[in-house]
Enzyme design. Structure first.
Site, PDB file in Angstrom:
ATOM      1  N   HIS A 204      30.354  14.208  -3.792  1.00 39.65           N
ATOM      2  CA  HIS A 204      31.136  15.450  -3.893  1.00 39.65           C
ATOM      3  C   HIS A 204      31.294  16.064  -2.501  1.00 39.65           C
ATOM      4  O   HIS A 204      30.520  16.920  -2.086  1.00 39.65           O
ATOM      5  CB  HIS A 204      30.440  16.435  -4.827  1.00 39.65           C
ATOM      6  CG  HIS A 204      31.329  17.537  -5.299  1.00 39.65           C
ATOM      7  ND1 HIS A 204      31.324  17.990  -6.597  1.00 39.65           N
ATOM      8  CD2 HIS A 204      32.259  18.289  -4.667  1.00 39.65           C
ATOM      9  CE1 HIS A 204      32.203  18.966  -6.740  1.00 39.65           C
ATOM     10  NE2 HIS A 204      32.786  19.167  -5.557  1.00 39.65           N
TER      11      HIS A 204
ATOM     12  N   ASN B 290      40.906  18.165  -3.022  1.00 45.52           N
ATOM     13  CA  ASN B 290      41.415  19.477  -2.605  1.00 45.52           C
ATOM     14  C   ASN B 290      42.070  19.378  -1.238  1.00 45.52           C
ATOM     15  O   ASN B 290      41.596  19.953  -0.255  1.00 45.52           O
ATOM     16  CB  ASN B 290      40.281  20.505  -2.555  1.00 45.52           C
ATOM     17  CG  ASN B 290      39.433  20.501  -3.791  1.00 45.52           C
ATOM     18  OD1 ASN B 290      38.971  19.455  -4.241  1.00 45.52           O
ATOM     19  ND2 ASN B 290      39.199  21.664  -4.347  1.00 45.52           N
TER      20      ASN B 290
ATOM     21  N   ASP C  63      39.017  19.155  -9.072  1.00 45.10           N
ATOM     22  CA  ASP C  63      37.901  19.974  -8.590  1.00 45.10           C
ATOM     23  C   ASP C  63      38.384  21.236  -7.895  1.00 45.10           C
ATOM     24  O   ASP C  63      39.312  21.217  -7.095  1.00 45.10           O
ATOM     25  CB  ASP C  63      37.014  19.177  -7.643  1.00 45.10           C
ATOM     26  CG  ASP C  63      35.761  19.938  -7.303  1.00 45.10           C
ATOM     27  OD1 ASP C  63      35.066  20.352  -8.239  1.00 45.10           O
ATOM     28  OD2 ASP C  63      35.503  20.147  -6.108  1.00 45.10           O
TER      29      ASP C  63
ATOM     30  N   HIS D  93      28.504  20.156  -9.870  1.00 48.73           N
ATOM     31  CA  HIS D  93      27.782  21.370  -9.404  1.00 48.73           C
ATOM     32  C   HIS D  93      27.211  22.229 -10.537  1.00 48.73           C
ATOM     33  O   HIS D  93      27.577  23.393 -10.712  1.00 48.73           O
ATOM     34  CB  HIS D  93      28.647  22.200  -8.466  1.00 48.73           C
ATOM     35  CG  HIS D  93      30.086  22.373  -8.859  1.00 48.73           C
ATOM     36  ND1 HIS D  93      30.485  22.902 -10.065  1.00 48.73           N
ATOM     37  CD2 HIS D  93      31.232  22.094  -8.191  1.00 48.73           C
ATOM     38  CE1 HIS D  93      31.790  22.947 -10.121  1.00 48.73           C
ATOM     39  NE2 HIS D  93      32.277  22.452  -8.993  1.00 48.73           N
TER      40      HIS D  93
ATOM     41  N   ASN E 156      31.129  28.716  -5.497  1.00 56.09           N
ATOM     42  CA  ASN E 156      31.552  28.734  -6.892  1.00 56.09           C
ATOM     43  C   ASN E 156      31.236  27.390  -7.551  1.00 56.09           C
ATOM     44  O   ASN E 156      31.792  26.377  -7.130  1.00 56.09           O
ATOM     45  CB  ASN E 156      33.054  29.015  -6.983  1.00 56.09           C
ATOM     46  CG  ASN E 156      33.517  29.193  -8.422  1.00 56.09           C
ATOM     47  OD1 ASN E 156      32.717  29.526  -9.286  1.00 56.09           O
ATOM     48  ND2 ASN E 156      34.790  28.970  -8.676  1.00 56.09           N
TER      49      ASN E 156
ATOM     50  N   ASP F 113      28.470  19.107  -2.264  1.00 65.21           N
ATOM     51  CA  ASP F 113      29.651  19.959  -2.469  1.00 65.21           C
ATOM     52  C   ASP F 113      30.068  20.557  -1.128  1.00 65.21           C
ATOM     53  O   ASP F 113      30.398  21.748  -1.025  1.00 65.21           O
ATOM     54  CB  ASP F 113      29.393  21.046  -3.508  1.00 65.21           C
ATOM     55  CG  ASP F 113      30.689  21.699  -4.016  1.00 65.21           C
ATOM     56  OD1 ASP F 113      31.781  21.266  -3.578  1.00 65.21           O
ATOM     57  OD2 ASP F 113      30.603  22.635  -4.826  1.00 65.21           O
TER      58      ASP F 113
ATOM     59  N   PHE G 230      35.133  30.829  -1.118  1.00 61.86           N
ATOM     60  CA  PHE G 230      33.972  30.212  -1.756  1.00 61.86           C
ATOM     61  C   PHE G 230      33.638  28.895  -1.038  1.00 61.86           C
ATOM     62  O   PHE G 230      34.533  28.160  -0.630  1.00 61.86           O
ATOM     63  CB  PHE G 230      34.270  29.881  -3.221  1.00 61.86           C
ATOM     64  CG  PHE G 230      34.356  31.063  -4.137  1.00 61.86           C
ATOM     65  CD1 PHE G 230      33.205  31.704  -4.563  1.00 61.86           C
ATOM     66  CD2 PHE G 230      35.589  31.524  -4.584  1.00 61.86           C
ATOM     67  CE1 PHE G 230      33.285  32.787  -5.441  1.00 61.86           C
ATOM     68  CE2 PHE G 230      35.677  32.599  -5.461  1.00 61.86           C
ATOM     69  CZ  PHE G 230      34.518  33.236  -5.884  1.00 61.86           C
ATOM     70  N   GLY G 231      32.347  28.584  -0.937  1.00 63.95           N
ATOM     71  CA  GLY G 231      31.965  27.248  -0.475  1.00 63.95           C
ATOM     72  C   GLY G 231      31.111  27.242   0.774  1.00 63.95           C
ATOM     73  O   GLY G 231      31.216  28.117   1.637  1.00 63.95           O
TER      74      GLY G 231
END
Length: 434
Positions: A60, A94, A152, A232, A278, A305, A323-324
């Protein structure tokens, strides 16, 4: 090239190995794993007091290329992976454009061929444009070599469309990776719903927004007998749902990320946007459930992630920030510190969650130190501690949830296809080799 690794503690659960052995590499393959291999060879690495693991498989990772090369590229992301002992990554869709067609997948493949420093596998998009409306041609994507499909970052809201996804995926024997989130229930929140969100005066994200969609995704997959992988996992209810589904015989696997077992929602109280992700950091009970899920095998894999963002996207008000967090360079050390250090997992358990199981889930020939296997190997100093410093990241982005923390375990060498591709400064070798 011939390379001999001597005197290291070899951890290889695929072959039930946990003993001090030598490993002989010739070309891209592991030729021999045994005690006392003669040292009349080319290069020798003395791994005394070190641990030898199969190269990690991170299923991921957001590499951002094509489209957001200001955040990360396939080259910089894979260099960061090597520093973290990761030799194989699954690139999530993404990107701009997302890999939803022959043309867009071919574009990613061409970049990988030219610039990737580690093994990069492609996760295709489920829907065209990742918009959740019209299915991409899954058969074509499979033919083009994608290993899995996912939207995703988004969950498909329509039950009927999601059922069609699983039906097509089963026909093509391809894995569906689910970002399980009901955005009506998550309600544009930015932190975990509860006391912390109240104290911070911020809109909260309920656990219900995750676990209800986890339940739906698994049940739809079960109806058709398709494989489903839950990404996740962050809350105790999701762990319980996955555990029960496995008992029923559902073809479900799952992953979590280091921040979900090493940090809690309380770590967000300082409004640090590097702890905004998230799903969000959850409560202590959730962290305990994640650890239990890793320990008992409910959660199959640990993945980073890895989600790089620019400072302009993170160094702003908490509500407006992206986010991230990044994690390629810290995930192994975070797992050693939190899981091995607290006896949640032993070293074989780390290899299973971070190498062997992800390789099996994705169907790739990695995750073992078997004779004849591709020589993807990481050599770790398990006792050495280091502090996570912003300026020392190889990734183009710096948004790490572990900034300033002291972690245990340093990658000294990363070997990919029989070639030493990374060596830490402590080895008196150059950091990267051409």
């Amino acid at each position: 090239m011939t390379l001999l690794i001597k005197n290291g503690l070899v951890i290889d659960p695929a072959n039930n190995r946990s003993e001090i052995l030598d490993i002989l590499l010739i070309g891209k393959k592991i030729i021999k794993v045994a005690k006392g291999i003669g040292d009349d060879v080319g290069e020798i690495i003395d791994a005394r007091d070190r641990i030898i693991l199969p190269g990690l498989v991170d299923m991921h990772v957001h590499l951002r290329e094509p489209g957001r090369e200001d955040k990360e590229t396939i080259q910089t992301g894979t260099l960061a992976a090597l520093k973290g002992g990761i030799t194989s990554v699954l690139a999530m869709p993404n990107t701009f454009p997302p890999p939803d067609s022959v043309e867009s997948v071919s574009l990613v493949k061409s970049i990988i061929k030219k610039t990737a420093q580690a093994n990069v596998y492609i996760c295709g998009a489920i829907t065209k444009g990742r918009l959740g409306r019209e299915l991409a041609d899954i058969a074509v994507l499979k033919k083009e070599g994608v290993l899995a499909i996912s939207d995703d970052g988004s969950s498909i809201d329509s039950d009927a469309l999601m059922f069609s996804v699983f039906k097509n995926a089963k026909n093509e024997d391809i894995l569906v990776i689910c970002h399980s989130e009901d955005k009506v229930l998550s309600n544009s929140g930015v932190v975990n719903l509860g006391l912390t969100s109240t104290r911070m005066g911020l809109r909260g994200i309920s656990s219900e927004s995750e676990y209800k969609r986890v339940k739906r995704d698994i049940e739809l997959a079960e109806k058709i007998g398709a494989r489903v992988h839950i990404a996740h996992v962050s809350c105790k209810e999701s762990v319980a749902i996955i555990r029960e589904a496995k008992k029923r015989g559902a073809k479900v696997t799952s992953e979590t990320a280091p921040h979900y077992f090493a940090l809690t929602e309380e770590d967000v109280l300082g409004y640090d946007t590097n702890k905004k992700m998230n799903p969000p950091l959850r409560g202590r009970d959730d962290v305990a459930a994640i650890k239990q899920g890793l320990s008992d095998g409910t959660i199959d894999a640990i993945a980073s992630d890895h989600a790089p963002h620019t400072e302009n996207e993170k160094d702003i008000e908490f509500e407006r920030s992206e986010f991230g967090v990044i994690g390629l360079e810290t995930e192994l050390s975070a797992a050693i510190t939190e899981l091995v250090g607290n006896r949640i997992l032993d070293w074989a358990g780390i290899v299973r969650r971070m190498s062997l199981n992800p390789a099996k889930i994705l169907g790739i020939d990695r995750g073992t130190l078997s004779e004849g296997a591709v020589a993807d190997i990481v050599i770790v100093d398990p006792k050495k501690e280091w502090r996570v410093i912003k300026e020392e990241f190889v990734s183009k982005s710096r948004n790490c949830a572990f900034l300033g923390k002291k972690l245990k375990g340093v990658v000294e060498y990363t070997i990919c296809a029989g070639k030493v591709v990374y060596a830490s400064a402590s080895t008196d070798k150059e950091h990267y080799r051409a």
